[in-house]
Motif scaffolding. Structure first.
Motif, mmCIF file in Angstrom:
data_model
loop_
_atom_site.group_PDB
_atom_site.id
_atom_site.type_symbol
_atom_site.label_atom_id
_atom_site.label_comp_id
_atom_site.label_asym_id
_atom_site.label_seq_id
_atom_site.Cartn_x
_atom_site.Cartn_y
_atom_site.Cartn_z
ATOM 1 N N PHE A 47 0.812 -1.212 0.000
ATOM 2 C CA PHE A 47 0.000 0.000 0.000
ATOM 3 C C PHE A 47 0.848 1.264 0.000
ATOM 4 O O PHE A 47 2.000 1.283 0.434
ATOM 5 N N ASP A 48 0.210 2.347 -0.439
ATOM 6 C CA ASP A 48 0.806 3.675 -0.400
ATOM 7 C C ASP A 48 0.558 4.301 0.977
ATOM 8 O O ASP A 48 -0.101 3.710 1.841
ATOM 9 N N VAL A 49 1.063 5.515 1.159
ATOM 10 C CA VAL A 49 0.832 6.261 2.394
ATOM 11 C C VAL A 49 -0.668 6.320 2.679
ATOM 12 O O VAL A 49 -1.477 6.557 1.790
ATOM 13 N N GLY A 50 -1.037 6.102 3.907
ATOM 14 C CA GLY A 50 -2.451 6.096 4.283
ATOM 15 C C GLY A 50 -2.996 4.693 4.449
ATOM 16 O O GLY A 50 -3.870 4.455 5.269
ATOM 17 N N GLY A 51 -2.483 3.745 3.653
ATOM 18 C CA GLY A 51 -2.839 2.339 3.803
ATOM 19 C C GLY A 51 -4.306 2.035 3.591
ATOM 20 O O GLY A 51 -5.087 2.858 3.112
ATOM 21 N N ARG A 52 -4.654 0.808 3.954
ATOM 22 C CA ARG A 52 -6.053 0.400 3.873
ATOM 23 C C ARG A 52 -6.884 1.239 4.825
ATOM 24 O O ARG A 52 -6.434 1.635 5.894
ATOM 25 N N ALA B 39 -6.085 9.583 2.453
ATOM 26 C CA ALA B 39 -6.813 9.460 3.713
ATOM 27 C C ALA B 39 -7.096 10.814 4.349
ATOM 28 O O ALA B 39 -8.045 10.940 5.136
ATOM 29 N N SER B 40 -6.314 11.828 4.023
ATOM 30 C CA SER B 40 -6.576 13.165 4.552
ATOM 31 C C SER B 40 -7.926 13.694 4.072
ATOM 32 O O SER B 40 -8.509 14.580 4.706
ATOM 33 N N GLY B 41 -8.402 13.172 2.956
ATOM 34 C CA GLY B 41 -9.702 13.581 2.439
ATOM 35 C C GLY B 41 -10.852 13.252 3.379
ATOM 36 O O GLY B 41 -11.916 13.883 3.308
ATOM 37 N N ASN B 42 -10.650 12.275 4.278
ATOM 38 C CA ASN B 42 -11.699 11.977 5.249
ATOM 39 C C ASN B 42 -11.937 13.180 6.154
ATOM 40 O O ASN B 42 -13.061 13.412 6.624
ATOM 41 N N GLY B 43 -10.883 13.962 6.413
ATOM 42 C CA GLY B 43 -11.039 15.180 7.192
ATOM 43 C C GLY B 43 -11.757 16.266 6.416
ATOM 44 O O GLY B 43 -12.544 17.040 6.983
ATOM 45 N N ASP C 17 -3.232 12.461 6.884
ATOM 46 C CA ASP C 17 -3.496 13.323 8.027
ATOM 47 C C ASP C 17 -4.895 13.942 7.924
ATOM 48 O O ASP C 17 -5.045 15.103 7.517
ATOM 49 N N PRO C 18 -5.935 13.204 8.324
ATOM 50 C CA PRO C 18 -7.296 13.737 8.243
ATOM 51 C C PRO C 18 -7.490 15.041 9.004
ATOM 52 O O PRO C 18 -8.257 15.910 8.565
ATOM 53 N N ALA C 19 -6.804 15.192 10.134
ATOM 54 C CA ALA C 19 -6.955 16.418 10.911
ATOM 55 C C ALA C 19 -6.485 17.627 10.110
ATOM 56 O O ALA C 19 -7.126 18.694 10.116
ATOM 57 N N GLN C 20 -5.375 17.455 9.392
ATOM 58 C CA GLN C 20 -4.870 18.556 8.576
ATOM 59 C C GLN C 20 -5.788 18.817 7.389
ATOM 60 O O GLN C 20 -5.984 19.965 6.980
ATOM 61 N N GLY C 21 -6.344 17.746 6.819
ATOM 62 C CA GLY C 21 -7.303 17.918 5.735
ATOM 63 C C GLY C 21 -8.528 18.688 6.185
ATOM 64 O O GLY C 21 -9.037 19.569 5.480
ATOM 65 N N ARG C 22 -8.993 18.365 7.384
ATOM 66 C CA ARG C 22 -10.154 19.063 7.945
ATOM 67 C C ARG C 22 -9.842 20.537 8.167
ATOM 68 O O ARG C 22 -10.663 21.414 7.867
ATOM 69 N N GLU C 23 -8.649 20.812 8.665
ATOM 70 C CA GLU C 23 -8.245 22.198 8.930
ATOM 71 C C GLU C 23 -8.150 23.008 7.637
ATOM 72 O O GLU C 23 -8.597 24.169 7.573
ATOM 73 N N ALA C 24 -7.574 22.403 6.600
ATOM 74 C CA ALA C 24 -7.440 23.111 5.323
ATOM 75 C C ALA C 24 -8.803 23.394 4.712
ATOM 76 O O ALA C 24 -9.047 24.486 4.180
ATOM 77 N N ALA C 25 -9.698 22.415 4.782
ATOM 78 C CA ALA C 25 -11.038 22.609 4.238
ATOM 79 C C ALA C 25 -11.798 23.671 5.024
ATOM 80 O O ALA C 25 -12.533 24.491 4.444
ATOM 81 N N VAL D 40 -0.083 16.048 -1.215
ATOM 82 C CA VAL D 40 1.332 16.417 -1.308
ATOM 83 C C VAL D 40 1.547 17.046 -2.684
ATOM 84 O O VAL D 40 1.049 16.530 -3.695
ATOM 85 N N GLU D 41 2.273 18.139 -2.735
ATOM 86 C CA GLU D 41 2.426 18.847 -4.009
ATOM 87 C C GLU D 41 3.459 18.148 -4.884
ATOM 88 O O GLU D 41 4.652 18.433 -4.839
ATOM 89 N N THR D 42 2.982 17.226 -5.691
ATOM 90 C CA THR D 42 3.800 16.436 -6.605
ATOM 91 C C THR D 42 3.246 16.588 -8.019
ATOM 92 O O THR D 42 2.109 17.042 -8.202
ATOM 93 N N PRO D 43 4.009 16.183 -9.040
ATOM 94 C CA PRO D 43 3.482 16.248 -10.405
ATOM 95 C C PRO D 43 2.178 15.474 -10.577
ATOM 96 O O PRO D 43 1.298 15.909 -11.342
ATOM 97 N N LEU D 44 2.028 14.346 -9.885
ATOM 98 C CA LEU D 44 0.784 13.585 -9.997
ATOM 99 C C LEU D 44 -0.403 14.401 -9.497
ATOM 100 O O LEU D 44 -1.435 14.498 -10.171
ATOM 101 N N ILE D 45 -0.300 14.989 -8.327
ATOM 102 C CA ILE D 45 -1.425 15.743 -7.770
ATOM 103 C C ILE D 45 -1.642 17.045 -8.535
ATOM 104 O O ILE D 45 -2.758 17.571 -8.585
ATOM 105 N N HIS D 46 -0.595 17.552 -9.173
ATOM 106 C CA HIS D 46 -0.776 18.708 -10.058
ATOM 107 C C HIS D 46 -1.756 18.376 -11.184
ATOM 108 O O HIS D 46 -2.480 19.267 -11.661
ATOM 109 N N LYS D 47 -1.778 17.122 -11.625
ATOM 110 C CA LYS D 47 -2.732 16.731 -12.667
ATOM 111 C C LYS D 47 -4.170 16.898 -12.180
ATOM 112 O O LYS D 47 -5.041 17.359 -12.926
ATOM 113 N N PHE D 48 -4.433 16.516 -10.932
ATOM 114 C CA PHE D 48 -5.767 16.692 -10.363
ATOM 115 C C PHE D 48 -6.125 18.170 -10.291
ATOM 116 O O PHE D 48 -7.239 18.581 -10.664
#
Length: 351
Positions: free
Chosen positions: A50-55, A243-247, A218-226, A177-185
């Protein structure tokens, strides 16, 4: 891709929906093994890292796991899945992949672009092992298959959906994370918003910068940013943050704004009280890609090279699960979808 996968994706995705689960309990790094329930057991063994965040991320990793479970159920393969450690180094990923190959796994799958260098280092030492990586294009290795997606195309439709539903002409994007992949999104989303209405304000925030990959877990950080984007006026927020999207989703519930999910159908994975806030999700069929890769090995004709999945073959799309919310704009989104498929709209891959 070399040929159309539309029919294949429709059939496999339909089967995968039957196995859709929230996957809230993560496996230990020692692996979670099991034999499939197929009529005939296969001798093929499949390991998935799995990637960061896991199952339990209800997004990217869970989609890959559904493909693994579908292969166990339908093809009878033996499977094991392995969790990453927080803040682990590339050497840890390399050891994980090498251990799977050394233990005799026929198929070794790395979920996420972070496995590219570790996989390239390991694959040359195990030429008889079929390696596959999700979200990274690897060339020059006959035994590595790249499973990559046109994330920008699905994100364009997410952006159009946001623009068609915002009441404040103010929307947001949270990247892990600000990477080329997420830049596509980000690029696809902003382009979709602007295609509908150039005057809409688009907030963009990233949770971490490489090499810090915590923004995906980091769901807590996702919640804070939103929350911050909402406080600045955004009433529709799309994330590509694992997984941060859950926040982000929890913030949508707390503040009663509209949420757009990513990778998996996050309406289906949401808790009942969260579902009314999920407009749609920009999905990529990681589960289908993983299943098809495993199936090709079982059938004796392993996939190789770069396997690319787009709107045209159903590899990416937007979801219709929240029928009441999406129905009023579905006709417009489907028209945009067809324009992308026909080449009338060219979606950018960089912001």
């Amino acid at each position: 891709m070399k040929r159309s996968n539309a029919a294949k994706f429709a059939a496999v995705a339909a089967a995968g929906v039957l196995a859709l689960t929230a996957c809230d309990n993560a496996a230990e790094d020692t692996g979670d093994s099991g034999n499939g329930g197929g009529e005939e057991a296969s001798e093929i063994r499949v390991g998935l890292a799995f990637d960061v965040g896991g199952r339990g991320d209800r997004s990217f990793n869970d989609s890959a796991y559904r493909g693994l479970q579908q292969a166990a159920d339908e093809l009878g393969v033996e499977t094991a899945d392995f969790e990453p450690a927080d803040g682990e180094a590339d050497s840890d990923k390399q050891d994980r992949l090498a251990n799977m190959a050394e233990e005799g796994f026929d198929v070794v799958i790395g979920v996420g672009f972070a496995y590219q260098e570790p996989m390239e280092a390991v694959a040359e030492n195990y030429p008889d092992t079929n390696f596959a990586i999700v979200d990274s294009e690897v060339e020059g290795h006959d035994n590595i298959t790249s499973l990559v997606f046109a994330e920008e195309q699905a994100s364009f439709l997410a952006g159009a959906a946001a623009a068609l539903t915002t009441e404040e002409d103010h929307v947001g994007f949270v990247g892990g994370v600000e990477t080329p992949l997420i830049h596509k999104f980000e690029a696809g989303y902003v382009a979709g918003v602007e295609h509908v209405n150039e005057d809409i304000n688009v907030e963009v925030d990233y949770l971490s910068q490489p090499p810090d990959m915590s923004g995906f877990s980091d769901p807590a950080q996702g919640r804070e940013a939103a929350q911050a984007q909402y406080d600045r006026g955004a009433d529709v927020i799309y994330h590509a943050a694992g997984a941060s999207g859950n926040g982000v989703l929890q913030s949508a519930v707390d503040n009663e704004f509209t949420f757009i999910g990513v990778d998996s159908d996050q309406y289906e994975n949401a808790e009942e009280q969260q579902k009314p806030y999920v407009l749609t999700s920009a999905i990529k069929q990681v589960d289908v890609a993983v299943f098809e890769m495993i199936k090709s090995v079982v059938e004796g004709d392993p996939q190789t090279g770069i396997q690319r999945f787009e709107l045209a073959d159903g590899g990416v799309d937007y979801t219709l699960s929240n029928e009441e919310a999406i129905e009023p704009i579905q006709e417009e989104l489907d028209a945009l979808k067809q324009e992308i498929i026909d080449g009338e709209i060219e979606v950018p891959t960089q912001p």
